[in-house]
Enzyme design. Structure first.
Site, short mmCIF file in Angstrom:
data_model
loop_
_atom_site.label_atom_id
_atom_site.label_comp_id
_atom_site.label_asym_id
_atom_site.label_seq_id
_atom_site.Cartn_x
_atom_site.Cartn_y
_atom_site.Cartn_z
N HIS A 149 69.54 -53.66 -38.22
CA HIS A 149 69.94 -54.62 -39.26
C HIS A 149 69.62 -56.08 -39.31
CE1 HIS A 149 72.66 -51.05 -40.14
NE2 HIS A 149 73.25 -51.12 -38.99
N SER A 205 65.50 -43.53 -44.67
CA SER A 205 66.97 -43.45 -44.05
C SER A 205 67.83 -42.37 -44.39
CB SER A 205 67.49 -44.91 -44.24
OG SER A 205 68.66 -45.01 -43.61
#
Length: 400
Positions: A149, A205
């Site tokens: 992230h 993802s």
């Protein structure tokens, strides 16, 4: 035309992948980090290595000690100001308010702790070093990595430095075309953003729909990037084994066949497992491992048959579930057949962990005695089938 797992089917007709790997570690991972009352204030890497050793499933030659990434290495991706602030905060023993506001550090999400710079910098070089191991001819596993992230100038989602991005940059320096696969329950937003303009990196993802899961934005089927090099598969709550495998197999076979990478990087966060307190899925350890096994068997290979594959850790907030799963990942990478029953030393190790969050659950007792779970197959819901159809009809890489 619907995509099929042709790449997987084709790969299994050739000789099995040669399995040998290096595990990256550092003594500092045994120290407490993130502080009390934080989801990552639990044993993870150290517990995994201890459980692997309880199985007698690793040799000293298969382990490599890593070091801190140098500022110049971190600055391949992160801003010089941000790297300097992280170092300064560790040296001062605190985070000034202006740094907290600008860089999202020193708060509950990304707290200050002893080793504030050194620990994530070490985990980050582990991923860079892992990329170099892969370039040198072996697979590599950095369980401390996978912090997907982090932004260039901010910590986000418990991630201070974006080690997957830095590992990919090391592979790109060597001229490699990269396929990044993220099976963490949370969208790999930081890595996607890092390479959205690089035509030789594809990010894939599978994650909780950001309508209900962190980071609460992005990660939609429509978010393909201007080059069409981002594939996002948002999954509904309570995704089961059958659903996860259906989505993974269909997407993986198609992207591998159409992208044709030189090397694979996998972020293997375990928060998709049923026991995880921050995940909203319901998949089993064996479902997770089946996906990793498919990746190993279908990855591009060196001349001797060794897959060009780097596996990183990532999320995972249930220490027992995580250690069991990552032990299985290591076994797959090194071709070891481990019994499902956890050895007595491993059972004792797991019982020493201070964790009773879910002791009333029916599956809790099994966590200590078996590294595998009850089967969590179920119907594939029309909602998921519709999402997959939409993905394959609209994505520029997959449609056709």
């Amino acid at each position: 035309m619907n995509a099929t797992p042709e790449a997987i089917d084709h790969a299994t007709t050739v000789a099995p992948a040669r399995r040998h790997a290096t595990l990256l570690h550092a003594p500092r991972y045994r120290g407490h980090s993130y502080g009390d009352n934080h989801p990552l204030g639990i044993p993870r890497v150290s517990l995994t290595i201890d459980l692997i050793e309880a199985y007698d499933a690793i040799t000293p030659e298969e382990m490599a000690v890593t070091r801190k990434a140098q500022p110049a290495e971190l600055e391949w991706f992160h801003t010089r100001e941000y790297v300097s602030v992280m170092q300064r905060a560790e040296a001062l023993g605190k985070v000034f308010q202006r740094y907290r506001d600008r860089h999202n550090i020193g708060n509950f999400e990304n707290p200050f702790f002893a080793g504030f710079f050194a620990t994530p910098a070490t985990a980050t070089f582990g991923s860079i070093q892992g990329a170099e191991v892969v370039l040198g001819g072996q697979m590599a596993f950095n369980p401390a990595g996978g912090m997907h992230h982090a932004a260039p100038d901010q910590a986000r989602g418990f991630c201070y430095f974006n080690d997957p991005a830095l590992a990919i940059l090391r592979l790109r320096q060597a001229g490699q075309r990269v396929l990044y696969l993220d099976i963490d329950a949370h969208h790999g937003d930081g890595v996607e953003a890092a390479f959205i303009d690089d035509p030789d990196v594809l990010t894939v993802s599978l994650h909780m729909d950001t309508e209900y899961g962190y980071p609460f934005e992005g990660g939609r089927i429509e978010d393909t990037g201007p080059l069409g090099n981002a594939v996002n598969v948002p999954l509904p709550k309570e995704t089961n084994d059958s659903e996860f495998r259906a989505a993974f197999t269909r997407v993986w076979g198609a992207v591998l066949d159409r992208w044709r990478p030189d090397v694979i990087v996998v972020q293997a966060g375990t928060d998709a497992l049923l026991p995880d307190p921050l995940g909203k899925f319901g998949i089993s350890t064996q479902c997770f491992l089946a996906c990793i096994d498919d990746v190993i068997e279908t990855s591009p290979r060196h001349a001797d048959g060794t897959p060009k594959l780097l596996v990183l850790g990532g999320g995972g907030y249930h220490p027992l579930a995580l250690a069991r799963c990552w032990t299985g990942v290591w076994a797959l990478l090194t071709g070891r057949e481990l019994p499902a029953e956890i050895p007595a030393a491993g059972q004792a190790l797991l019982r020493e962990v201070d964790w009773d969050m879910d002791e009333e659950e029916a599956w809790y007792a099994n966590l200590f005695v078996s590294r595998l779970d009850a089967d969590r197959s179920g119907p594939v819901r029309p909602e998921l089938e519709e999402r997959l159809e939409r993905l394959f009809h609209t994505h520029p890489l997959l449609r056709g």
